[in-house]
Design an enzyme around this catalytic site. Structure first.
Site, PDB file in Angstrom:
ATOM      1  N   CYS A 135     -11.407  -2.111  13.980  1.00 29.59           N
ATOM      2  CA  CYS A 135     -11.580  -3.432  14.080  1.00 29.59           C
ATOM      3  C   CYS A 135     -11.964  -3.992  15.606  1.00 29.59           C
ATOM      4  CB  CYS A 135     -10.382  -4.502  13.394  1.00 29.59           C
ATOM      5  SG  CYS A 135     -10.032  -4.249  11.660  1.00 29.59           S
ATOM      6  N   GLU A 165     -13.301 -12.451  -6.884  1.00 31.00           N
ATOM      7  CA  GLU A 165     -11.883 -12.212  -7.136  1.00 31.00           C
ATOM      8  C   GLU A 165     -10.748 -12.775  -6.183  1.00 31.00           C
ATOM      9  OE1 GLU A 165     -13.535  -8.371  -5.238  1.00 31.00           O
ATOM     10  OE2 GLU A 165     -14.291  -9.968  -6.561  1.00 31.00           O
ATOM     11  N   GLU A 196       2.075   1.905  -3.416  1.00 31.10           N
ATOM     12  CA  GLU A 196       0.884   2.166  -4.374  1.00 31.10           C
ATOM     13  C   GLU A 196       0.717   3.691  -4.130  1.00 31.10           C
ATOM     14  OE1 GLU A 196      -3.529   1.209  -5.680  1.00 31.10           O
ATOM     15  OE2 GLU A 196      -2.461   0.087  -4.034  1.00 31.10           O
ATOM     16  N   LYS A 209     -15.941  -9.883   6.912  1.00 33.34           N
ATOM     17  CA  LYS A 209     -14.803 -10.636   6.241  1.00 33.34           C
ATOM     18  C   LYS A 209     -15.558 -11.995   5.847  1.00 33.34           C
ATOM     19  CE  LYS A 209     -11.316  -8.322   7.043  1.00 33.34           C
ATOM     20  NZ  LYS A 209     -10.304  -7.825   5.840  1.00 33.34           N
ATOM     21  N   GLU A 237       0.710  -1.212   0.017  1.00 41.14           N
ATOM     22  CA  GLU A 237       0.070   0.107   0.041  1.00 41.14           C
ATOM     23  C   GLU A 237       0.739   1.309  -0.057  1.00 41.14           C
ATOM     24  OE1 GLU A 237      -4.242  -0.118   1.723  1.00 41.14           O
ATOM     25  OE2 GLU A 237      -3.033   0.805   3.281  1.00 41.14           O
ATOM     26  N   SER A 283      -7.446   1.538  -3.026  1.00 40.15           N
ATOM     27  CA  SER A 283      -6.071   0.767  -3.268  1.00 40.15           C
ATOM     28  C   SER A 283      -6.491  -0.723  -3.746  1.00 40.15           C
ATOM     29  CB  SER A 283      -5.260   0.467  -2.051  1.00 40.15           C
ATOM     30  OG  SER A 283      -4.354  -0.449  -2.049  1.00 40.15           O
ATOM     31  N   GLU A 289     -16.557 -11.106   2.211  1.00 38.65           N
ATOM     32  CA  GLU A 289     -15.095 -10.779   1.496  1.00 38.65           C
ATOM     33  C   GLU A 289     -14.564 -12.175   1.105  1.00 38.65           C
ATOM     34  OE1 GLU A 289     -11.450  -7.893   2.425  1.00 38.65           O
ATOM     35  OE2 GLU A 289     -11.393  -9.559   3.735  1.00 38.65           O
ATOM     36  N   CYS A 330      -8.336  -2.327   3.264  1.00 39.61           N
ATOM     37  CA  CYS A 330      -8.586  -3.578   4.104  1.00 39.61           C
ATOM     38  C   CYS A 330      -9.738  -3.822   4.696  1.00 39.61           C
ATOM     39  CB  CYS A 330      -7.551  -3.087   5.534  1.00 39.61           C
ATOM     40  SG  CYS A 330      -6.087  -2.619   5.075  1.00 39.61           S
TER      41      CYS A 330
END
Length: 564
Positions: free
Chosen positions: A502, A365, A280, A357, A277, A318, A360, A298
């Site tokens: 989190c 992908e 990037e 999550k 990150e 990102s 996710e 994230c």
């Protein structure tokens, strides 16, 4: 000093916003269903009522304290009142308590036992409603709803989504999405904040314990588990350990006893995220390789929110995968070679503080040749239930260390679990001066703290980088709208869907006070302070990965192309 007389005891008033807070300060556990300190006052359940000196009954959650006020909290009138409320709630409530996911943790169940409700005199005429299990993250059972409105206010006031609301009037009133749609048909992001405030089993985690037990018992599977930074400072709460205490060692020991073959810390994945990150961000700033500002990637709740509400900003996010997904891809790649020796397929289980999550991990992908990189996601609460089911005395376990070759991680990766932690970790990587004092100074640039929005400006090379750190999706919406209106401008924006980051995730042990989440965050900072490795690039395992497994496969394993 102003004071109140509570059950004959003089109690000072020190800025409390309601009588209830003063009563609790005095050490009296007044029951509530609909009161949450971080939400607006609703005053619907009436369990917190008290009696004034004239015999009048008032709701303590919605009444401000006044100097000289005299109240009583446990008179015969109040006892009868509370028992009647509980009896009426139970009369219209599904009472399959022994098989309920919330059994033993349900506020209604606990209060019914506390007030010794042995008989319900009223018949239940409520029609049995279908359970909504369409979301991969949470399950909604309207038969267990007590209409406290906590989920409605959390979804609206903290997340700004308004997925749930009251429908109907009187005895026909229900909480549901508009037009009685399934959660999967709404703009729900799966953050689980509604579950985090629900006092009963009306909203629960989509439980996947059975799938994990099945994997563990399969002799043809190598079951590898990774656990997120925020889990270590919350899992102990269910076993009598104070919030914020770092339970990494005990958790590793417990996971081995449950039968996992390899145990790793997702903090290593966070170190990988920092490396990618930060690179990037520099490329976007200096080479124009992507849109600015760059948003972090994230948090899956935030990514889903962006896709639903601000699709035009999707390319600003990102391309880095989350630490969980990065680490899972690396683990699967590593164990391909081990399979050649023992013939076992590898399954990766992730222990996360976050219900989103689960969604996710199921995204297309995040699969390799049609096989998900993360096979199953368990929340902290599901891990607790597995430990309890196995009869493991968690508090008495001797600490153990994660396995090698991925058993080292930095303090920068640990603080990913708290709001501002991702930004601080990235800055540790980008600053030119890596001395201990310089690393400490980053904490005072404005990146730490639990405010809904924080701002900082830091020098990175020759450039001044403008940063925003936001938590809670309602705060995020406000920030984005101001950015689109030209009122604010940034180069880098860290977003976490849950308040406090989190540590306040929807899969964590339920906590109704902000102090617990604050202690969890402080626990992560303490873990960082004692870590020998402070910055991600100093982790020798990270460097070995780039020269080994990741060689020629960095983008394939660690990045997702933006959705077009």
């Amino acid at each position: 000093m102003a004071y109140m007389i509570i059950d004959g005891i003089r109690v000072p008033i020190e800025g409390e916003k309601n009588i209830l807070s003063v009563i609790r300060k005095a050490g009296i556990d007044l029951p509530t269903f609909c009161y949450q300190s971080e939400l607006s006052t609703y005053g619907a359940c009436r369990m917190c009522v008290v009696e004034n000196e004239w015999g009048g009954i008032i709701a303590s959650c919605s009444e401000p304290p006044r100097d000289g006020m005299v109240i009583r909290t446990n008179t015969p009138k109040l006892q009868k009142h509370r028992k009647m409320i509980l009896e009426l709630l139970l009369a219209s409530h599904c009472r399959d308590c022994t098989t309920c996911n919330k059994s033993g943790r349900c506020s209604l169940q606990k209060l019914a036992a506390r007030y010794q409700i042995k008989n319900v005199r009223f018949a239940n005429y409520h029609e049995n409603m279908p359970v909504d299990a369409s979301s991969p993250c949470i399950v909604r059972d309207p038969n267990k709803c007590i209409l406290c409105g906590d989920c409605v206010r959390a979804c609206s006031e903290i997340q700004g989504l308004g997925v749930l609301d009251f429908v109907g009037r009187g005895s026909k009133m229900q909480v549901m999405p508009a037009f009685n749609r399934l959660l999967s048909e709404t703009n729900c992001v799966g953050c689980g904040q509604c579950r985090a405030v629900c006092p009963t089993g009306a909203i629960c985690i989509q439980n996947q314990e059975a799938a994990v037990w099945k994997l563990i018992s399969d002799p043809q599977k190598r079951v590898v588990v990774q656990f997120a930074p925020a889990v270590r400072v919350a899992v102990g709460e269910e076993f009598g350990i104070p919030a914020g205490e770092n339970c990494t060692g005990k958790m590793v020991a417990a996971l081995r006893r449950l039968g996992f073959d390899e145990v790793y810390d997702t903090t290593l994945g966070a170190d990988l995220t920092v490396m990618e990150e930060s690179k990037e961000l520099v490329d976007r700033l200096t080479k124009g390789t992507g849109k600015l500002p760059m948003f972090t990637s994230c948090c899956p709740g935030w990514v889903k929110f962006c896709e639903n509400e601000f699709p035009e900003l999707r390319e600003n996010i990102s391309t880095c995968r989350s630490p969980m997904q990065m680490f899972a891809a690396v683990l699967k790649e590593h164990f391909k070679h081990v399979k050649e020796v023992d013939g076992k397929d590898t399954a990766v289980v992730a222990i996360m503080p976050c219900t989103a999550k689960k969604a996710e991990a199921a995204r297309p992908e995040h699969a390799t040749e049609g096989i998900p990189d993360v096979d199953v996601v368990l929340t902290t609460q599901e891990l607790v239930m597995m430990i309890q089911e196995a009869g493991i005395d968690f508090a008495r376990l001797e600490a153990e260390a994660p396995d090698m070759p991925f058993g080292l991680a930095s303090g920068a990766g640990v603080i990913f679990g708290v709001t501002g932690g991702v930004t601080e970790a990235v800055l540790r990587r980008l600053v030119e001066d890596h001395s201990p004092q310089s690393i400490k100074d980053i904490a005072f640039t404005g990146v730490r703290g639990f405010d809904g929005l924080k701002e900082a400006t830091v020098q990175v090379g020759d450039a001044q980088v403008r940063i925003a750190i936001v938590n809670g999706l309602k705060n995020t919406r406000t920030l984005i709208e101001k950015m689109k209106a030209g009122e604010l401008s940034y180069d880098f924006v860290e977003v976490m869907a849950c308040r406090y980051g989190c540590v306040g995730g929807g899969g964590q042990p339920i906590s109704f006070d902000a102090a617990t989440k604050f202690r969890r965050g402080q626990g992560l900072y303490h873990a960082d302070a004692s870590a020998q490795i402070k910055s991600s690039e100093e982790n020798p395992i990270i460097m070995s990965l780039y020269g080994g497994i990741l060689k020629g496969k960095v983008h394939e394993l660690l990045h997702d192309e933006p959705v077009q």
